[in-house]
Structures are given as C-alpha cells and as structure tokens.
Design an enzyme around this catalytic site. Structure first.
Site, PDB file in Angstrom:
ATOM      1  N   GLU A 235      46.292  41.038  36.652  1.00 30.36           N
ATOM      2  CA  GLU A 235      45.529  40.105  36.237  1.00 30.36           C
ATOM      3  C   GLU A 235      45.394  40.767  35.152  1.00 30.36           C
ATOM      4  O   GLU A 235      45.118  39.920  33.790  1.00 30.36           O
ATOM      5  CB  GLU A 235      44.225  39.832  36.282  1.00 30.36           C
TER       6      GLU A 235
ATOM      7  N   GLU B 139      45.452  38.918  46.812  1.00 30.45           N
ATOM      8  CA  GLU B 139      44.077  38.640  46.935  1.00 30.45           C
ATOM      9  C   GLU B 139      43.465  37.517  48.544  1.00 30.45           C
ATOM     10  O   GLU B 139      42.526  37.551  49.002  1.00 30.45           O
ATOM     11  CB  GLU B 139      43.078  37.693  45.506  1.00 30.45           C
TER      12      GLU B 139
END
Ligand code: COA
Length: 696
Positions: A105, A125
């Site tokens: 990210e 995740e």
C-alpha cells in the site's frame, strides 16, 4: 525523523530508508518517521524527488501485526499513504524482498515503482482475517484492473515481480542494490520530466457481477468473512469516488478488526511461528542430517521418502523383497511426477532424485551410514520391535531411530534397543509429502539433541513440527478419538452423520468426521476399535453401525461406498441410503428414542468434546502449550484456520461457557463428559489458554 527512518540527500533526490528489522514492519515509529521524512524532503531546498527503500531483507512486510488489537496510534497508515501520494515531489518506491500488505500500500502511494526480479508483492490481509485498510483495495484495481485485484486481495497470494510487471503493479524490474537502482530510476524520471502519477487520480476500472463474486468467495472460504468483504471493498473502488471508497474500505477494515475471526487468524500466524520455538531446546544443536533411511515403502513410507527427497536429502528405503521395493519406487516416482507437474521441481531434479538420491534395498545393512531412520511398517508392536532390534544392530552410533507410529507406546519401542536416548517418534500425516503436520514424539529418555534433530528435519521438510509426549494417539489422534466419539454419541441419540458433517462444514471444517472417515478408510477406525475393545471402560458408549458397514466390505472412498457412495473417480459422495437403516436398527436394539439436534448444538458438543480433551492433553503435559494443540488440529485435521485452533476457539467462546457446556452434557453421560482439570482450574483462576501460551 527518528531512528527507524534514515534520511539522505543525493543531489535532487531525498532517500527515506526504512530501518526496522527484521522486515521493516510499519510500526507506530515507522509511520511517524515516514511523515516526518516527507516533511523534511519537501522543505529541503532543491529536492525534487523522494525515494522510498527498505534496509535489510525486505522493502516492507506490512503493518506491524503486534499492534493489531491495540488502540491505533496516529499517524494511521492511510494518512501516511495519502500524505506520500499527495506530495508535490515525485515519489519512487524501490522494492526488494517482500512488499506485503501495508508495504504494498505504501508502494502504491508512490508515483512510480521499480523492483528486483525476485521481489514478492501481495496483499495477504485476508490471512489475518482482515482486508487491506490503507487504500490497497482502492489503488490496486486502478493500476491492475478489477480481476487482478480481486485475485490478489481475496486469495492473499504473493505475486513475483515479473507477474506484477505484467499486471501493471510495478513499472520496471532491475537487479542490483535497491537503493542504487531506485536512485538511478528516480533521476532518470526527473531527467525525462516525468509527471507525478497519483494512483487515486487514475480512472476507476469496469465493474463485474459483484454479488456473484461475493457469494463464490464466501463459499470457497467456508465461511471466512474477510475475503468476501474484500470483494465489497473492491466494488467500492469502482462505484465510489476515491475518497469515499477509502472511507468505505477503512470502515470494513475496522469492523473486521473487531471479529473473532481476526483474532483466530492472528493467533494462528504467531502460533505457527512459535510452535517450533521450544523453551527447552534453546542452544541445543541438532545432529547432522544428509542421508535418511525409511523402512517400508507403502503409502506412508513412500510419502516420507518423497518429502525427504524433495528437501534434498539422500534416501535409502528398505523393503522386504525386490518386487515390493520396485512397487515403492513406483509410488515415489508418481509422487515426484506430481511435484514436477505442479512446477515444484524440474525434470532434471526429478531424474537426479530417482536415479541418484534414492536407493532401494532389501538388506538393513544398507542403512549403516544413515543419520536418521524412520520406520513406517505395519502398526503392530511386535513388528515394530523386530525392526528396531535390527536397526540397533546395523545403524551407526549417533543415528536417530524414529518410528512413524500413530498411537503405539514409543517408550516401549525404545526400551527394546540398547540406545533409548536416540529413539523418537516422528508421526507424519498421509500423504506425507503433502500434509504439513509432523508430531515429534518425545519419550522419557529421548535426548534433547535428538529432539532438536526431529525439529530440524521438520523444518527441512517444510513441515509444522509439534512436540508431543507419549500417550495413545499423542496429541492429534487422541483428541480426534474423543470428538469422533462425541459425533458417534450424537448419531446414536438422533442426529444423522450427514447432518453432523454438514453442520461442521458450515463451522468451517474442510470436511465433517464421517466424510473424513470415508476418505481415511473405515477399516482403519474399525481395526482401532477392535484393538481398543478389550481395554474399554464398561461405561464408554461405542456405536456399532460403522462395524456393520465394514463387515459388508464398505471401507469408504476406496471401495466406492461407506457413509457416502462415490461414483467412479469422484471424491465427493452422496449419502449412502443403507446407513440410516443400520443406525435405526442399532438405536432400536439399544432402546434409544431418537431426538432432534440443531446444527448449533451439534457444533457445540463436538467442539466442547474437542476442547475438553485438548485441555486434558495440555494438563497432562502431552502438549507443552495450548498453541501446540491448536497447530496440530490446524495442520493435520482440517480445523478452520479462522478459529485459530480448538483452544483459541475455547478462549473466544469464554472458558466459563465451555465448562458450563461440559457440565451440562455430563448430566447425560458423566463418564464421557468429565471436565478436564486444567479447564476447571483456569475457570476458577479467571484465566484462559492464551495466558498459558504467554507463560511459555
Ligand atoms: N508485523 C510484525 N512482525 C512481523 C511481521 C509483521 N507484519 N511480519 C513478520 N514479522 C516477524 C515474524 O513474527 C518473525 O518474528 P520472530 O523472528 O520474532 O519470530 C520475523 O518477523 C520473521 O518472520 P518469519 O515469518 O519468521 O520469516 P520468513 O522469512 O519466513 O517470512 C514474511 C517473512 C514477511 C514473508 C512473513 O513473516 C509474513 O508473511 N509476514 C506477514 C506479512 C503480512 O501479513 N503482512 C500484512 C500485514 S497487514
């Protein structure tokens, strides 16, 4: 700035180097340092570009998982990412090692990305019960499209640099020092007067059938929520303006953070790593391992030999005659062909394993140089003892002598040798070259360096090795025996095997106990019941309906019928219509009036039986810590990872509630449902299993 982010100036490029070993996790200090670093670069006269690079073995492995569940401290990662992306300077990320989760990210917030050829990227995740929460679900679809983003985010899979390049996630691949390469790239971009390129300003990609995707992902995850939520988050990237999409993603992320599934998955992440760190083994060197022996080339022996060959070990396999030995070679060869097909090994490697690393012999003398020998012969004490007598004669001093028994007394096996300290149990799970679990069974006399060698072998084979003490069934099969009995009792009392299987599949198990029994072979459990029968307490309830199936020659999948019937070559069956009449006949003979069970009650009883026995196993020291039991069930018995394991499940339920269940069930069957002393003790002390894990 702080000690986690080093700032350096190279001409008109400012370098922010993350220095948070071992993997540059984005801890609070790192996030703060990145913010301060951006401020400094922007204030530094003449700086036109910023290079983000990681020190050590990785760019960034993601958010600091240790901070999950605690109060999040500012600056939050989404703000850091937005801050980076909004910078008027040109921002470049140079990626090496892994860029996972928050790491990717951060990279996606840069305007350009360059990576080493062996760099790995991913948004894993979902494996922690979460979704990306710092723009990953909004930015990745904008650079790679919806399909690629859904694939990466819902599976959490890692993508190698060349694939990432093809997807458009990175702009360039180059080998060399990450900082030097990143600097050259940044300077080249400045020279070309390349424009800033914020991903948030890229157009939203085209939609797909979101509801269908959501349903498919939920089904595939057997009830795991995070991958399905990820579909909704990607949907937001298409349907909402960027800022609104970010907010929607963050809200879903926060919601998932509060779930039991998130706690279960993170428990599994840390337990998987802690399980081989045994307090008693610190500083103890394992014995050297280059060549291993395997006795017996049936399914199990051939699987063990395959696993050893795949890890680069030399293998000498002993069978009783040449014809049987050739059959064993055939099994190993078929296993290796599977590995070749899946791209795990090359043709040359396969040839080398079969032609050079593997030796088949019929004489135990061939084992004289083996560092470790694993016996995988018929499960019978007298047979095992004969094997160990011969090993004792031929093996060199210091060789580790291991048995793959799944329930026999390893102390007794060891006592038949002149070197009991060298004897250990190495309990593999079938197919041994696929299943990740290895129980390392330690006897009263096994020396610590032999235990360390068992763990070293497990690591080399890519297994999750768990220490177990000696008892009937060790950790896994002992607990299995108990929860299988709970299922058996429910069948006698009115539930059908098919309802039980369906309820447990809904809970998240890979399959229910009856489908599993069909897969393993009903004859195996039948033999076990016969073995146990003479020693059984008269109060124990044991169903006979499965014996009737076996007597009729129905052993499950391998004979085409068991609890289910199987079409030729099919692995999923349909309920066998004869089963219910066998069960009804037994209920009638026992005078049982069947009653209804809800799916919730089925799950609750099954899990209570499992957790209660697991508590007993820990209480008796058969497993050292609750997390050891959790990892056995996760890696050997298809337990849903998102519950973390039976004892994590118990903690999440609350131990007083579990004990209350056990005591309530005991009113019907006081023998089976005797509460585990450790469970009672923890409840009375107001503690839980995780407290024991932390105590080590
Ligand atoms: N946060 C905190 N600690 C982390 C971490 C993270 N994101 N990722 C790894 N670590 C720790 C591990 O717990 C381990 O600690 P230990 O040495 O005290 O046991 C250490 O870093 C090394 O990790 P390990 O897994 O043993 O090394 P590896 O080389 O086999 O694998 C990774 C490295 C990064 C691939 C692997 O650790 C991993 O997948 N990490 C999780 C990544 C992730 O899910 N990121 C998304 C978070 S949102």
């Amino acid at each position: 700035m702080n000690d986690k982010i080093a700032y350096a100036r190279h001409g008109n490029v400012a370098v922010l180097r993350l220095e948070n070993p071992p993997v540059n996790a984005l801890s609070h200090a790192v996030r703060g340092g990145l913010m301060a670093g951006m401020d400094r670069a922007e204030a530094d006269t003449g700086v036109r570009a910023v290079l983000l690079v990681g020190a050590g073995r990785a760019f960034i492995a993601g958010a600091d998982i240790k901070e999950f569940g605690k109060t999040p401290l500012e600056p939050h990662l989404p703000d850091v990412c937005n801050r980076i992306e909004a910078s008027p300077l040109l921002v470049v990320a140079s990626m090496h090692g892994v860029s996972l989760g928050g790491g990717l990210e951060v990279a996606l917030s840069a305007h350009y990305r360059i990576a080493q050829p062996d760099a790995r990227l991913g948004l894993p995740e979902v494996h922690l019960g979460l979704i990306p929460g710092a723009g990953g679900t909004q930015r990745l679809p904008r650079v790679a499209g919806v399909e690629a983003a859904l694939d990466m985010i819902t599976t959490g899979r890692h993508v190698m640099a060349p694939e990432a390049l093809a997807m458009g996630v990175i702009d360039q691949i180059e080998a060399g020092d990450p900082e030097a390469i990143g600097l050259a790239y940044a300077k080249a971009l400045l020279y070309e007067e390349a424009a800033r390129r914020p991903v948030s300003e890229m157009p939203a990609p085209a939609p797909v059938d979101w509801d269908a995707r959501y349903a498919a992902v939920l089904r595939k995850g057997r009830g795991q929520i995070s991958p399905a939520q990820a579909v909704r988050a990607v949907q937001a990237s298409v349907e909402m303006p960027f800022d609104a999409g970010l907010k929607a993603e963050r809200a879903m992320f926060r919601e998932l953070m509060e779930t039991d599934q998130r706690q279960g998955m993170i428990h599994a992440f840390f337990a998987e790593r802690a399980v081989s760190n045994l307090p008693g083994l610190e500083g103890i060197a394992p014995r050297a391992l280059t060549g291993v022996g395997v006795i017996g080339g049936g399914t199990m022996g051939a699987g063990i030999a395959t696993a050893a060959l795949l890890s680069g070990l030399r293998v000498c396999l002993i069978e009783r005659d040449t014809a049987v030995a050739e059959a064993a070679r055939g099994r190993i060869s078929a296993n290796l062909a599977g590995a070749l097909k899946r791209g795990k090994i090359s043709q040359e490697q396969q040839d080398a394993m079969l032609d050079h690393a593997l030796v088949l012999a019929t004489d135990y003398a061939a084992l004289k140089d083996a560092d470790l020998v694993i016996e995988a012969v018929f499960e019978e004490m007298a047979t095992k003892k004969t094997v160990f007598k011969q090993l004792d004669k031929v093996c060199k001093p210091g060789a580790v002598l291991a048995t793959n028994t799944s329930y026999l007394d390893v102390n007794e096996i060891a006592a038949g040798t002149s070197r009991a300290g060298d004897v250990i149990g190495l309990h593999f799970f079938s197919p041994a070259h696929v299943m990740k679990l290895l129980e390392v069974v330690v006897t009263d006399q096994t020396t610590p360096d032999v235990v360390a060698t068992g763990f070293a072998l497990g690591k080399r084979l890519g297994k999750v090795a768990v220490r177990a003490g000696v008892c009937d069934g060790f950790i896994g099969n002992r607990i299995l025996n108990t929860y299988r009995s709970a299922a058996d009792h429910m069948v006698l009392d009115g539930a059908s095997p098919f309802q039980i299987d369906a309820a447990l599949a809904d809970f998240g198990f890979a399959m229910g106990p009856f489908a599993m029994a069909d897969l393993a072979g009903l004859d195996i459990a039948w033999a076990m019941r016969k073995r146990r029968a003479p020693h059984l307490d008269s109060r124990a309830r044991v169903g006979k309906y499965a014996d009737r199936l076996c007597e009729a020659g129905h052993f499950g999948q391998k004979t085409g019928a068991g609890f289910y019937t199987y079409e030729q070559g099919q692995r999923v069956g349909t309920p066998n219509p004869d089963v219910m009449s066998l069960i009804e006949a037994e209920r009638a003979a026992r005078g049982i009036t069947p009653r209804d069970f809800t799916d919730a009650e089925i799950t609750r009883r099954y899990m209570a039986a499992m957790a209660n026995e697991a508590a007993r196993v820990v209480g008796e020291g058969i497993a050292r810590r609750p997390l050891d039991v959790d990892m056995v069930l996760l890696f050997g018995y298809g337990f849903p990872r998102f519950w973390g394991g039976p004892l994590k499940w118990a903690d999440l339920l609350g131990l007083p509630a579990l004990l209350a269940d056990v005591e309530r069930f005991a009113q019907e069957d006081v023998f089976f449902w005797e509460p585990a002393p450790l469970l009672q003790q923890l409840v009375s002390e107001g503690r839980n299993f995780d407290d024991l894990n932390k105590a080590g």
